[in-house]
Motif scaffolding. Structure first.
Motif, mmCIF file in Angstrom:
data_model
loop_
_atom_site.group_PDB
_atom_site.id
_atom_site.type_symbol
_atom_site.label_atom_id
_atom_site.label_comp_id
_atom_site.label_asym_id
_atom_site.label_seq_id
_atom_site.Cartn_x
_atom_site.Cartn_y
_atom_site.Cartn_z
ATOM 1 N N ASP A 42 0.807 -1.227 0.000
ATOM 2 C CA ASP A 42 0.000 0.000 0.000
ATOM 3 C C ASP A 42 0.838 1.274 0.000
ATOM 4 O O ASP A 42 0.340 2.337 -0.347
ATOM 5 N N SER A 43 2.086 1.179 0.396
ATOM 6 C CA SER A 43 2.923 2.384 0.464
ATOM 7 C C SER A 43 3.716 2.642 -0.817
ATOM 8 O O SER A 43 4.497 3.583 -0.867
ATOM 9 N N ARG A 44 3.492 1.843 -1.834
ATOM 10 C CA ARG A 44 4.209 2.011 -3.097
ATOM 11 C C ARG A 44 3.872 3.376 -3.699
ATOM 12 O O ARG A 44 2.717 3.757 -3.799
ATOM 13 N N ARG A 45 4.908 4.129 -4.103
ATOM 14 C CA ARG A 45 4.720 5.484 -4.622
ATOM 15 C C ARG A 45 4.824 5.566 -6.144
ATOM 16 O O ARG A 45 4.455 6.572 -6.735
ATOM 17 N N ALA A 46 5.378 4.547 -6.792
ATOM 18 C CA ALA A 46 5.578 4.607 -8.239
ATOM 19 C C ALA A 46 5.652 3.192 -8.800
ATOM 20 O O ALA A 46 5.816 2.227 -8.065
ATOM 21 N N GLN A 47 5.540 3.098 -10.109
ATOM 22 C CA GLN A 47 5.660 1.823 -10.806
ATOM 23 C C GLN A 47 7.023 1.734 -11.475
ATOM 24 O O GLN A 47 7.592 2.741 -11.875
ATOM 25 N N ARG A 48 7.518 0.521 -11.622
ATOM 26 C CA ARG A 48 8.781 0.304 -12.325
ATOM 27 C C ARG A 48 8.443 -0.365 -13.652
ATOM 28 O O ARG A 48 7.992 -1.495 -13.685
ATOM 29 N N ASN A 49 8.654 0.348 -14.733
ATOM 30 C CA ASN A 49 8.252 -0.140 -16.050
ATOM 31 C C ASN A 49 9.444 -0.560 -16.902
ATOM 32 O O ASN A 49 9.563 -0.195 -18.054
ATOM 33 N N GLY A 50 10.351 -1.307 -16.337
ATOM 34 C CA GLY A 50 11.488 -1.792 -17.106
ATOM 35 C C GLY A 50 12.695 -0.879 -16.995
ATOM 36 O O GLY A 50 12.757 -0.008 -16.135
ATOM 37 N N TYR A 51 13.645 -1.087 -17.895
ATOM 38 C CA TYR A 51 14.901 -0.355 -17.843
ATOM 39 C C TYR A 51 15.194 0.326 -19.162
ATOM 40 O O TYR A 51 14.805 -0.156 -20.221
ATOM 41 N N ARG A 52 15.890 1.410 -19.085
ATOM 42 C CA ARG A 52 16.334 2.125 -20.266
ATOM 43 C C ARG A 52 17.830 1.891 -20.409
ATOM 44 O O ARG A 52 18.557 1.924 -19.423
ATOM 45 N N LYS A 53 18.268 1.642 -21.621
ATOM 46 C CA LYS A 53 19.703 1.446 -21.850
ATOM 47 C C LYS A 53 20.418 2.770 -21.610
ATOM 48 O O LYS A 53 19.977 3.816 -22.057
ATOM 49 N N ARG A 54 21.508 2.702 -20.871
ATOM 50 C CA ARG A 54 22.290 3.893 -20.566
ATOM 51 C C ARG A 54 23.751 3.584 -20.818
ATOM 52 O O ARG A 54 24.176 2.436 -20.769
#
Length: 65
Positions: A42-54
């Protein structure tokens, strides 16, 4: 990985730097989202939608993060 580092191999230094920076970015994502990867709470503030190549240019060449 550490054995290669102590041999003074530039490739080992690149691997060590890449590993360290990937860990730093993972911790940053954890703090921003408020939850571990794939954790639901319930305390999650954001979603993680994968990674970007850097990439990062260092004196040991260009690193892919």
């Amino acid at each position: 990985m550490l054995e290669d580092y102590f041999v003074d191999s530039e490739d080992a230094v690149r691997i060590l730097i890449t590993w360290f920076l990937n860990q730093v970015m993972e911790i940053k994502d954890l703090h921003q989202s408020g939850a571990e990867k794939n954790e639901r709470n319930d305390s999650r503030r954001a979603q993680r939608n994968g990674y970007r190549k850097r990439s990062l240019t260092t004196r040991y060449e260009r690193l892919k993060l």
